[in-house]
Structures are given as structure tokens and as C-alpha cells.
Write an enzyme that holds these catalytic residues in place. Structure first.
Site, PDB file in Angstrom:
ATOM      1  N   THR A 414      79.927 -52.467 137.141  1.00  0.00           N
ATOM      2  CA  THR A 414      80.825 -52.516 135.962  1.00  0.00           C
ATOM      3  C   THR A 414      80.801 -51.559 135.008  1.00  0.00           C
ATOM      4  O   THR A 414      80.730 -50.128 135.907  1.00  0.00           O
ATOM      5  CB  THR A 414      79.532 -53.555 135.163  1.00  0.00           C
ATOM      6  OG1 THR A 414      79.373 -54.246 135.898  1.00  0.00           O
ATOM      7  CG2 THR A 414      80.085 -53.977 133.378  1.00  0.00           C
ATOM      8  N   SER A 478      77.192 -63.648 131.267  1.00  0.00           N
ATOM      9  CA  SER A 478      77.050 -62.431 131.070  1.00  0.00           C
ATOM     10  C   SER A 478      75.804 -61.475 131.220  1.00  0.00           C
ATOM     11  O   SER A 478      75.157 -62.361 129.758  1.00  0.00           O
ATOM     12  CB  SER A 478      77.700 -61.743 130.810  1.00  0.00           C
ATOM     13  OG  SER A 478      78.367 -60.075 130.789  1.00  0.00           O
TER      14      SER A 478
END
Ligand code: GLY
Length: 592
Positions: A414, A478
Site C-alpha cells: 500500500t 480494510s
């Protein structure tokens, strides 16, 4: 070349421990060779980072994971573009130069502060599960969870990408610049080639076996059969063609037409592990505006992304539990670490039980961050030793809830982007393709995500369903935590980080570093990490945090010393803007 007005703060020397962390964990320092010559501003930004000082500016600021991407955003802001415009330019450049972390094939969450209205808006560009999935997607014939990488590599893990739609949405809402012009720098760079950074080269080398499972991916990252090396020039013509098409036709061309057909063919045709993504899944994809989750902390409001992200809820819970305690003794104090570690364990217990896509399961959002509930949970922290046992609490809810605990596996990847524009708009966006290099499938010059592995591999435990189980059209839970902190209604900090479920600990610590420890943003990103997610207390190797092992062990924690590679990008907003870039990665902050 534009001139940047940028000065490096010389007051407030970085703490010894922050600098030690930077020294110990700076293989990225080698990357400067690739970027130093870009512009004097980039050189100065690296100098500030090396010195543990924030970058200061008056008008606008951008902080992200790669100098080429930061420069693309800076150029947009310098030309009068908004933070939304700059975000588009930064993201499409990151998709080229940091392809392992985020891109068109992934998803993202944006938290936006609008200077004119004073409102916070959150946009969910998370990937969705294809309509043809079943809850047993990541189970073998006996109902047992697949091994993580058996699930990740190939088409099975690919969710419908959300990032292109999110970029189009934010440009439509808040952009001012011509859409195609925002893609142009990345197109030019893809055609001319970019110098592979040391981090990318290191990650390619470490992942060669998995990358080799797809011919297209192998040909790009290992052009002569060997992993690309740092400094090697990589041209990505397919990515340039994709961006040209999106520039001319808009992102509708991503979700229908030849590119959509290629994405589907790549996923469904993946050797050994095909997926079920279809053209219908792409055609029906929509970003969603969600209610922001804002939690109070020491006269601040900490705002972020609600479900399907657990990020803002877990951060809000931790801060709410810690509100009643004095953390001023700082990050090397065992009591402070006990409080932070057990607050995290309690928050992760609730997260594992209750948080999933709220369009599919009722999530007790208000109950979880109710100050009365958090005071009650925080009272559990009043002892001297680590809590012997940690269980989910019972936040107030308005639907019957009976869930089993989640069993999702989350590994770090990420990227985080923070931007403030000249009008005072603030963008905090965390963006991902999930695991490094995602599914390892490449189409149109970008990697496809493996975001579906953020679902729980187990659908039930002893007959009780897991809230975050796989379901058609659902968005996987998430940990991404793009955050904007407000004081008296005005933004004072934009923050966020990559790092899988450690994102929650990294971002919470950065907020505490600024609010409780009085650090500037560069000091805050350099604080050695100690992260507890519900198990071992992870301590950052090569830093002062590792010396906490003995003291934490004495009060009952199991500890482990390991690399903790956050990628925090912070902007403090006050009379001036101050930008901080994580010393563990290749990013910088630039401002004017
Ligand atoms: N895939 C990283 C996250 O969403 O937390």
C-alpha cells in the site's frame, strides 16, 4: 524549471531516537542517487528528511512515496490545481514508479476536507468481490483455508478495481485542471522510462518466483530473465497507452470495452488459479460516498474512513481509551507502551468481531466510538501489567449481532498520499493493490489487485458466520486509515500509512506523537515503532523500540523484534504547512 520556496526548519532538532531510527532503517538512503538530480527542491527535501526536519511551506504541500510522483503533484499545485487534481497526477505516477503498491488495478479511500464548506467527505473506492464468488472462495475442497500465497497469486484474489473510478469522481467533484493534462506527465514518463528505485528492485528480486508465474508480469519486471536492477530504465508503453485512452475517453474506457475485456480475460485465464471477475462486475462498479467516522481526542476531532475500512474505528477506539491517561512520558516509557499496546489489543478484538462492509452486515459504528463505551473499555487499562486476556466488548448496537471472529491474513503493502492545496483543501488518501505486486497479474501496463484476500478465509467458526466473509459484490474489510485531524473545526493534520493491519498502529502513533509528545511531523514519522495487533508486541529492529523488549516482557507481553516498514506521509497545517516523509521509504514532501 519552477522555483520552490522551501525552507528547512532548523529549530526543534529531531529526537535522538527518531534519528537513530532513520539511520538504522534507511536502505532507502541509497535511492537518493536516483532522485537527487531531479531538482534542487527534491535534493533539499531529501536533506530535510536526512536531518529529521520537516519541509515547510506557505501555500501548498504534497507528501507521497516516490519523488517522481510528488513532483507530478507539486507541478499541478504550483500551476493552481486543486488537491484533487494533484491527487490524480500523483496516483497515476505512483502506478508507474511504485507499481508494487498501488495503481489503476487497485482500490483506495479518500478523506477530503473542503475549505469552502468546512466539511469532511469520505469516498470509498474499494474493490468489490465479483458477483460469481461464494463464501468458500479461499477454502479448499475440505473447507480449510488456502495458504495465503496460493490464494493471492492468480485471478482468484482479484476484485473489481476502484481506483480509476475514484480518481474520476474526485476530479469531477473538486478538480479544476483538464483531466487529460493530469495524466500527461505519467504518460511521458512511461514512454521515456523511469529509473527503477532501489526499493522496487529489492522487492522484485525478493518476489521473482511469484512474478514469474505470469508471462506478461515476468517480461516487464524481469526483462532478460533476471530481476530489474536499481537505476535500470524501465519503459512501460502499455501503461502509456492505457492512460492515453483514459485521458481521451474518460474512465468509462476502463470499465467497459477492450481494456475491460482484457482484464477479465487475464483474471479468468490465469494459469492454475483463475478468478471469476466478469465484464458485468466492471460495468456496475461505483465509488461510494460514506459517512466519515470522527472521534474526539484531547480537543481534536480525528476523522477517517468508516466501514468497509476498520482504520478510523480502530484509531478512534484506541484514542478514546487512551484519553483518560497521561502519555506525555513518550514512546520509550513502558507504561505508555503498555497503554498503547493494550488499547490496540482491545480495538483489534472489536475489529475482528464487528467490522466488515456495512452494506452487507450491520456494523455498530456509533456504539464502537461512543465515549461512554470507550471510557468503560479504557478502564480495563488501569492496572500495571499487560491484560492477561482480551475479548471483544459489547458496543451499543441497533441490530442483533452474532458474529464469529475474523480470520483474514494481512501483509503490509500500500501507499499513502497527503496533499494541501493553495485554497486550503486537504486530501488524505491511502491506496493499494493489497500485497506487494498484488495478484501478480498485469494488464494494460498495471498490476491487478489481490484485495479479496482481505476477506476472512474462514466463512464461519463453529457454525457462526464471520462478518467479513466473502460475499458477491461485497467490499473486503480494510485497515487503511487516511486521516484528517481537526481542531476547532479546522484541519491541523493529514496523516496515513501503508502497512497492512499495522497501518492502524503506525497512524495512531503518529497522531499521538504530534498531539501528546509535541513532535513536528518529521519527528513523528521517525519515532520507532512498537505495534500490537492482538498478539505479539512487534518492536522495530535496529531502533530504540527494540530495547523495550525486556520491560514489556516483564509485564506479560510476548515480544518480537522485526522490520516495521511504515510509509507515513504527514502534513501539519497551521500558520505554515509542514510536511514529513517516512525515513523507512523513498518518499518526500514538497511545498511552496
Ligand atoms: N490491503 C490493505 C488494506 O486494505 O488494509
Amino acid at each position: 524549471m519552477r522555483k520552490f520556496l522551501m525552507c528547512v526548519l532548523v529549530a526543534a532538532a529531531g529526537s535522538a531516537s527518531a534519528q537513530q531510527a532513520a539511520d538504522a532503517i534507511a536502505p532507502e538512503a541509497a535511492s537518493r542517487g536516483a532522485f537527487q538530480g531531479m531538482s534542487p527542491a527534491v535534493g533539499a527535501a531529501f536533506a530535510a528528511k536526512d536531518a529529521g526536519k520537516p519541509v515547510e511551506a506557505q501555500n501548498w504541500m504534497v507528501a507521497a512515496a516516490n519523488p517522481l510522483a510528488v513532483q507530478a503533484g507539486a507541478d499541478v499545485l504550483a500551476a493552481g490545481g486543486t488537491a484533487a487534481d494533484a491527487l490524480v497526477a500523483v496516483q497515476v505516477m505512483l502506478g508507474l514508479v511504485e507499481p508494487q503498491s498501488s495503481g489503476l488495478g487497485g482500490g483506495a479511500f479518500l478523506v477530503w476536507y473542503d475549505a469552502e464548506s468546512g466539511e469532511i467527505t469520505t469516498i470509498d473506492g474499494r474493490e468489490t468481490a465479483p458477483l460469481a464468488v461464494t463464501p468458500t472462495l479461499f477454502q479448499d475442497a475440505a473447507g480449510e483455508p488456502l495458504k495465503f500465497f496460493d490464494a493471492v497469486v492468480g485471478g482468484r484474489s482479484v476484485g473489481t478495481p476502484g481506483t480509476p473510478a475514484l480518481l474520476a469522481e474526485i476530479h469531477k467533484r473538486w478538480g479544476r485542471a483538464d483531466w487529460a493534462s493530469l495524466l500527461a506527465p505519467a504518460i511521458a514518463r512511461a514512454e521515456a522510462g523511469f529509473a527503477v528505485s532501489p526499493r522496487l528492485a529489492q522487492l522484485v528480486a525478493g518476489d521473482a518466483e511469484r512474478l514469474a508465474q505470469s508471462d506478461i508480469t515476468a517480461a516487464y519486471f524481469m526483462p532478460d530473465g533476471a530481476p530489474v536492477e536499481a537505476g535500470e530504465i524501465l519503459v512501460n508503453q502499455p501503461y502509456a497507452e492505457t492512460l492515453k485512452m483514459l485521458g481521451e475517453e474518460g474512465v468509462g474506457a476502463f470499465y467497459a470495452g477492450d481494456l475491460a475485456k482484457s482484464i477479465v480475460a487475464t483474471v479468468q485465464g490465469a494459469k492454475g488459479n483463475p478468478g471469476v471477475l466478469s465484464e458485468v462486475d466492471l460495468a456496475i462498479y461505483r465509488v461510494k460516498e460514506r459517512a466519515a467516522v470522527c472521534a474526539p481526542y484531547r480537543a481534536h476531532e480525528v476523522c477517517g474512513m468508516g466501514p468497509p475500512s476498520s482504520g478510523a474505528l480502530a484509531i478512534g477506539q484506541m484514542l478514546g481509551m487512551l484519553e483518560g491517561y497521561d502519555l506525555s512520558a513518550g514512546p520509550q516509557d513502558i507504561t505508555v507502551r503498555r497503554l498503547m499496546g493494550d488499547a490496540a489489543r482491545l480495538a483489534f478484538a472489536d475489529r475482528g468481531r464487528y467490522v466488515a462492509d456495512s452494506d452487507y452486515v450491520p456494523v455498530p459504528v456509533a456504539g464502537m466510538i461512543d465515549p461512554a463505551y470507550l471510557t468503560e473499555r479504557g478502564a480495563l487499562l488501569s492496572g500495571d501489567d499487560a491484560l492477561p486476556e482480551v475479548a471483544p466488548g459489547t458496543p451499543a448496537f441497533d441490530h442483533a449481532l452474532l458474529w464469529a471472529d475474523d480470520a483474514a491474513i494481512e501483509l503490509p503493502s500500500t501507499s499513502h498520499i497527503s496533499i494541501v492545496d493553495g485554497a486550503g483543501n486537504v486530501a488524505s488518501m491511502t491506496t493499494t493493490i493489497e500485497n506487494g505486486f498484488g495478484s501478480r497479474l498485469m494488464v494494460g501496463g498495471f498490476l491487478l489487485n489481490n484485495e479479496l484476500t482481505d476477506f476472512s478465509f474462514r466463512s464461519h467458526q463453529e457454525g457462526v458466520p464471520v462478518a467479513n466473509r466473502v460475499e458477491p459484490g461485497k467490499r473486503p474489510r480494510s485497515s487503511m486509515a487516511p486521516t484528517i485531524v481537526l481542531k476547532d473545526g479546522a484541519p491541523v493534520l493529514a496523516a496515513g500509512s501503508p502497512g497492512g493491519s499495522r497501518i492502524i498502529g503506525y497512524t495512531t502513533q503518529a497522531i499521538i506523537a504530534v498531539i501528546d509528545w509535541g513532535m513536528d511531523v518529521q519527528q513523528a514519522v521517525g519515532v520507532p515503532h512498537a505495534v500490537n495487533r492482538f498478539g505479539t508486541y512487534d518492536l522495530e529492529e535496529g531502533t530504540d523500540a527494540a530495547t523495550l523488549a525486556e520491560g514489556l516482557g516483564e509485564i506479560g507481553y510476548e515480544t518480537g523484534v522485526r522490520a516495521l516498514t511504515s510509509g507515513l506521509h504527514l502534513i501539519a497545517i497551521g500558520d505554515t504547512l509542514q510536511g514529513g516523509a517516512d525515513p523507512r521509504r523513498e518518499g518526500i514532501a514538497l511545498g511552496d
